[in-house]
Design a protein around this motif. Structure first.
Motif, PDB file in Angstrom:
ATOM      1  N   THR A 181      15.609   9.724   2.044  1.00 17.63           N
ATOM      2  CA  THR A 181      17.051   9.953   1.915  1.00 17.63           C
ATOM      3  C   THR A 181      17.624   9.143   0.768  1.00 17.63           C
ATOM      4  O   THR A 181      18.407   9.656  -0.055  1.00 17.63           O
ATOM      5  N   ARG A 182      17.212   7.884   0.672  1.00 21.57           N
ATOM      6  CA  ARG A 182      17.732   7.026  -0.409  1.00 21.57           C
ATOM      7  C   ARG A 182      17.248   7.532  -1.763  1.00 21.57           C
ATOM      8  O   ARG A 182      17.971   7.455  -2.763  1.00 21.57           O
ATOM      9  N   ALA A 183      16.033   8.043  -1.811  1.00 24.59           N
ATOM     10  CA  ALA A 183      15.490   8.553  -3.086  1.00 24.59           C
ATOM     11  C   ALA A 183      16.305   9.755  -3.561  1.00 24.59           C
ATOM     12  O   ALA A 183      16.642   9.873  -4.747  1.00 24.59           O
ATOM     13  N   ALA A 184      16.645  10.640  -2.620  1.00 24.29           N
ATOM     14  CA  ALA A 184      17.443  11.823  -2.982  1.00 24.29           C
ATOM     15  C   ALA A 184      18.827  11.395  -3.471  1.00 24.29           C
ATOM     16  O   ALA A 184      19.344  11.933  -4.460  1.00 24.29           O
ATOM     17  N   ALA A 185      19.412  10.396  -2.800  1.00 26.65           N
ATOM     18  CA  ALA A 185      20.745   9.907  -3.205  1.00 26.65           C
ATOM     19  C   ALA A 185      20.667   9.256  -4.583  1.00 26.65           C
ATOM     20  O   ALA A 185      21.533   9.464  -5.434  1.00 26.65           O
ATOM     21  N   HIS A 212       9.708  12.619  -0.966  1.00 29.98           N
ATOM     22  CA  HIS A 212      10.292  13.420   0.119  1.00 29.98           C
ATOM     23  C   HIS A 212       9.538  13.282   1.446  1.00 29.98           C
ATOM     24  O   HIS A 212      10.084  13.572   2.503  1.00 29.98           O
ATOM     25  N   ASP A 213       8.289  12.811   1.416  1.00 34.10           N
ATOM     26  CA  ASP A 213       7.546  12.630   2.676  1.00 34.10           C
ATOM     27  C   ASP A 213       7.575  11.190   3.169  1.00 34.10           C
ATOM     28  O   ASP A 213       6.892  10.859   4.142  1.00 34.10           O
ATOM     29  N   ASP A 214       8.315  10.351   2.464  1.00 34.38           N
ATOM     30  CA  ASP A 214       8.356   8.938   2.849  1.00 34.38           C
ATOM     31  C   ASP A 214       9.505   8.730   3.841  1.00 34.38           C
ATOM     32  O   ASP A 214      10.674   8.828   3.459  1.00 34.38           O
ATOM     33  N   PRO A 215       9.206   8.458   5.115  1.00 33.60           N
ATOM     34  CA  PRO A 215      10.288   8.389   6.113  1.00 33.60           C
ATOM     35  C   PRO A 215      11.304   7.304   5.802  1.00 33.60           C
ATOM     36  O   PRO A 215      12.483   7.437   6.120  1.00 33.60           O
ATOM     37  N   GLU A 216      10.848   6.218   5.152  1.00 38.72           N
ATOM     38  CA  GLU A 216      11.762   5.105   4.896  1.00 38.72           C
ATOM     39  C   GLU A 216      12.637   5.354   3.669  1.00 38.72           C
ATOM     40  O   GLU A 216      13.779   4.903   3.604  1.00 38.72           O
ATOM     41  N   TYR A 217      12.105   6.063   2.678  1.00 42.62           N
ATOM     42  CA  TYR A 217      12.809   6.159   1.391  1.00 42.62           C
ATOM     43  C   TYR A 217      13.338   7.552   1.040  1.00 42.62           C
ATOM     44  O   TYR A 217      14.082   7.687   0.070  1.00 42.62           O
ATOM     45  N   GLU A 239       5.311   3.854  -5.890  1.00 43.03           N
ATOM     46  CA  GLU A 239       5.595   2.448  -5.620  1.00 43.03           C
ATOM     47  C   GLU A 239       6.697   1.933  -6.557  1.00 43.03           C
ATOM     48  O   GLU A 239       7.605   1.204  -6.145  1.00 43.03           O
ATOM     49  N   LEU A 240       6.622   2.346  -7.834  1.00 46.35           N
ATOM     50  CA  LEU A 240       7.657   1.932  -8.788  1.00 46.35           C
ATOM     51  C   LEU A 240       9.008   2.552  -8.413  1.00 46.35           C
ATOM     52  O   LEU A 240      10.059   1.904  -8.530  1.00 46.35           O
ATOM     53  N   ALA A 241       8.977   3.798  -7.950  1.00 48.43           N
ATOM     54  CA  ALA A 241      10.223   4.459  -7.531  1.00 48.43           C
ATOM     55  C   ALA A 241      10.869   3.672  -6.399  1.00 48.43           C
ATOM     56  O   ALA A 241      12.089   3.434  -6.404  1.00 48.43           O
ATOM     57  N   ARG A 242      10.073   3.248  -5.431  1.00 52.08           N
ATOM     58  CA  ARG A 242      10.633   2.479  -4.300  1.00 52.08           C
ATOM     59  C   ARG A 242      11.269   1.179  -4.795  1.00 52.08           C
ATOM     60  O   ARG A 242      12.358   0.782  -4.340  1.00 52.08           O
ATOM     61  N   ARG A 243      10.613   0.538  -5.740  1.00 51.65           N
ATOM     62  CA  ARG A 243      11.162  -0.736  -6.236  1.00 51.65           C
ATOM     63  C   ARG A 243      12.482  -0.506  -6.971  1.00 51.65           C
ATOM     64  O   ARG A 243      13.417  -1.302  -6.875  1.00 51.65           O
ATOM     65  N   ASN A 244      12.575   0.582  -7.717  1.00 53.51           N
ATOM     66  CA  ASN A 244      13.834   0.867  -8.423  1.00 53.51           C
ATOM     67  C   ASN A 244      14.946   1.236  -7.448  1.00 53.51           C
ATOM     68  O   ASN A 244      16.107   0.844  -7.634  1.00 53.51           O
ATOM     69  N   PRO A 284       0.823  -1.202   0.000  1.00 49.04           N
ATOM     70  CA  PRO A 284       0.000   0.000   0.000  1.00 49.04           C
ATOM     71  C   PRO A 284       0.856   1.251   0.000  1.00 49.04           C
ATOM     72  O   PRO A 284       1.945   1.260   0.555  1.00 49.04           O
ATOM     73  N   ASP A 285       0.347   2.304  -0.621  1.00 49.26           N
ATOM     74  CA  ASP A 285       1.092   3.555  -0.680  1.00 49.26           C
ATOM     75  C   ASP A 285       1.258   4.111   0.720  1.00 49.26           C
ATOM     76  O   ASP A 285       0.352   4.124   1.520  1.00 49.26           O
ATOM     77  N   ARG A 286       2.494   4.556   1.009  1.00 45.60           N
ATOM     78  CA  ARG A 286       2.761   4.998   2.371  1.00 45.60           C
ATOM     79  C   ARG A 286       2.452   6.477   2.565  1.00 45.60           C
ATOM     80  O   ARG A 286       2.430   6.970   3.671  1.00 45.60           O
ATOM     81  N   GLN A 287       2.307   7.182   1.439  1.00 41.57           N
ATOM     82  CA  GLN A 287       2.146   8.618   1.616  1.00 41.57           C
ATOM     83  C   GLN A 287       0.693   9.065   1.597  1.00 41.57           C
ATOM     84  O   GLN A 287       0.311  10.004   2.249  1.00 41.57           O
ATOM     85  N   ASN A 288      -0.115   8.410   0.776  1.00 46.82           N
ATOM     86  CA  ASN A 288      -1.492   8.838   0.645  1.00 46.82           C
ATOM     87  C   ASN A 288      -2.408   7.835   1.309  1.00 46.82           C
ATOM     88  O   ASN A 288      -2.753   6.827   0.727  1.00 46.82           O
ATOM     89  N   SER A 289      -2.794   8.089   2.525  1.00 43.48           N
ATOM     90  CA  SER A 289      -3.722   7.197   3.189  1.00 43.48           C
ATOM     91  C   SER A 289      -5.091   7.385   2.555  1.00 43.48           C
ATOM     92  O   SER A 289      -5.382   8.425   1.967  1.00 43.48           O
ATOM     93  N   PRO A 290      -5.992   6.387   2.655  1.00 44.66           N
ATOM     94  CA  PRO A 290      -7.305   6.518   2.054  1.00 44.66           C
ATOM     95  C   PRO A 290      -8.060   7.712   2.609  1.00 44.66           C
ATOM     96  O   PRO A 290      -8.972   8.224   1.995  1.00 44.66           O
TER      97      PRO A 290
END
Ligand code: SF4
Ligand code: SF4
Length: 452
Positions: A306-310, A299-304, A255-260, A3-9
């Motif tokens: 920093t890694r996304a920016a890198a 940028h609002d995803d606590p888990e990803y 979700e695709l960004a996280r997988r990459n 499930p998407d971590r940023q946009n809750s239902p």
């Protein structure tokens, strides 16, 4: 998919637009973006200009216009997302982000309401095919079979008389045939240059590029290897999510960004800390623009975050990587060539000269400047299928300008632009081949005997 971590239902339907208020208020209504906007140029309607669309978004965010307004949806749908307005905006309005937020809000509110069958099919394929590599590879395998049979169908003009739409769609598909097949030459597979040393570079292979432009992906690895890079394969990578973000499906894009990011994790961890070199090469401008913005997307995803920016800091278009080096010269190619800049390379990534620098290293080329090379060709992802009338008008103007250059090859750096330009050249009977920058450089290297 998780499930998407940023946009809750529970997220309010148009909270995305409300959250963008600062960017919306950044617009000072100067109107400098109007002449740069292709849709405004076609119809002359303020609501189909950047300023007009921002005004509509502001009306929604301030509660004066419903997010379900058909007027809003119509004018937002008609935007190409080319971001030419960003390049000329003196206030630095990040229109591309506003557009994605507006589309996300409209999609969440309206779903498929009002969409025609084709739009529904496109939406279904984005959600249920593109995120799944196995399904995607079946679809692209079928398309590769189909494109080999399109030659016969396109030879006669009868198809054009029966269905202009079908003729255009088949022309798009036929344009993806590799240059080596069209010329009857083999695909070089082994590089004679030493490739065991040099900067490790992973090519982001993408979905459309790997499915329909496989030869260009291989050429990308070869030209990098010839120029001091060591291509590294990264498995488990998936579609970048650019088509989804463009359509407002930011949930799937994230979700695709996280997988990459997960797929490239080991490769990036192996790089020397603080290395200034970009090590993820991308040859599709639309994908590159989003890969470079993964940091903002998550940028609002606590888990990803920093890694996304890198991850984004490590991405560069293949022409940027090449232009930063002493590019090796291959054999002469005696052709008149022009360059059409993909919007997502020129406007979104602000890569404005690297492709031309690469072309300048190919001996024998006669470069012809294309008037308005930075203007959209009307391809814009799947815009040419979802908004065929507007796309066709923009494409006609582009092809007229290509014709005026007298070029025999038009070079670009994005699969959508490649297909649109090639289909346009065929339909307007302009004798001009379309190639990716690296395909032309690769051909020069092949002629020079750099490959076996
Ligand atoms: S150029 Fe920028 S500030 Fe001026 S109207 Fe367009 S978006 Fe607004
Ligand atoms: S993204 Fe392109 S089509 Fe859309 S408003 Fe900006 S210039 Fe116009």
């Amino acid at each position: 998919m998780t499930p998407d971590r940023q946009n809750s239902p529970a997220t309010a339907l148009h909270s995305a637009l409300e959250g963008e208020m600062e960017k919306i208020l950044g617009c000072i209504h100067c109107g400098l973006c109007l002449p740069a906007c292709p849709t405004y140029g076609q119809v002359g309607n303020e609501n189909d200009s950047p300023r007009g669309r921002i005004y509509l978004m502001r009306a929604v965010a301030e509660g004066r216009l419903g997010i379900d307004s058909p007027t809003l949806a119509r004018h937002i749908d008609l935007c190409l997302g080319c971001r030419a307005c960003e390049t000329v905006c003196p206030a630095g309005v990040r229109y591309g982000h506003l557009l994605e937020s507006a589309r996300e809000s409209i999609l969440e509110e309206n779903g498929n309401r009002g969409a025609d069958l084709q739009q529904k099919m496109l939406g279904l394929s984005l959600r249920h095919i593109f995120p799944y590599p196995a399904r995607l590879s079946i679809v692209f395998a079928l398309l590769r079979v189909a494109r080999r049979m399109t030659g016969l169908l396109l030879k006669g003009r009868w198809l054009r008389r029966i269905s202009a739409k079908g003729d255009f769609a088949l022309s798009l598909l036929a344009s993806t045939l590799p240059v080596s097949w069209r010329r009857g030459s083999g695909e070089p597979t082994v590089i004679s240059a030493a490739v065991s040393s040099g900067t490790p570079v992973a090519v982001f292979t993408g979905c459309v590029m790997e499915g329909l432009f496989t030869a260009t992906n291989r050429a990308t690895s070869r030209v990098l290897a010839v120029n001091g890079c060591r291509p590294v394969e990264v498995s488990q990578q998936v579609c970048c999510g650019a088509l989804h973000a463009h359509a407002g499906d930011l949930r799937t894009a994230r979700e695709l960004a996280r997988r990459n990011i997960d797929a490239f994790d080991n490769f990036l961890r192996a790089q020397p800390a603080g290395s200034p070199h970009p090590v993820i090469a991308i040859n599709a401008a639309g994908c590159g623009a989003l890969l470079k913005e993964y940091g903002e997307l998550l940028h609002d995803d606590p888990e990803y975050a920093t890694r996304a920016a890198a991850f984004s800091r490590h991405v560069a278009d293949v022409t940027e990587i090449l232009a930063d080096r002493e590019i090796r010269r291959g054999a002469e190619i005696h052709q008149k060539v022009t360059f059409d800049a993909p919007c997502h390379l020129y406007h979104a990534q602000r890569v404005m000269t690297a492709p031309q620098k690469v072309l300048a290293t190919i001996p024998g080329l006669e470069y012809r400047q294309l008037e308005g090379m930075q203007d959209c060709c009307g391809g814009a992802g799947i815009y040419n299928l979802s908004q065929p009338q507007m796309s066709a008008g923009i494409l006609s103007e582009k092809i007229e300008k290509v014709k005026a250059t007298g070029a025999t090859i038009v070079v670009t750096a994005n699969p959508g632009c490649h297909m649109q330009l090639a289909a346009g050249a065929r339909l307007h009977e302009v004798d001009c081949e379309v190639m990716h920058v690296v395909d032309l450089l690769d051909e020069s290297y092949r002629k020079a005997g750099f490959y076996r």
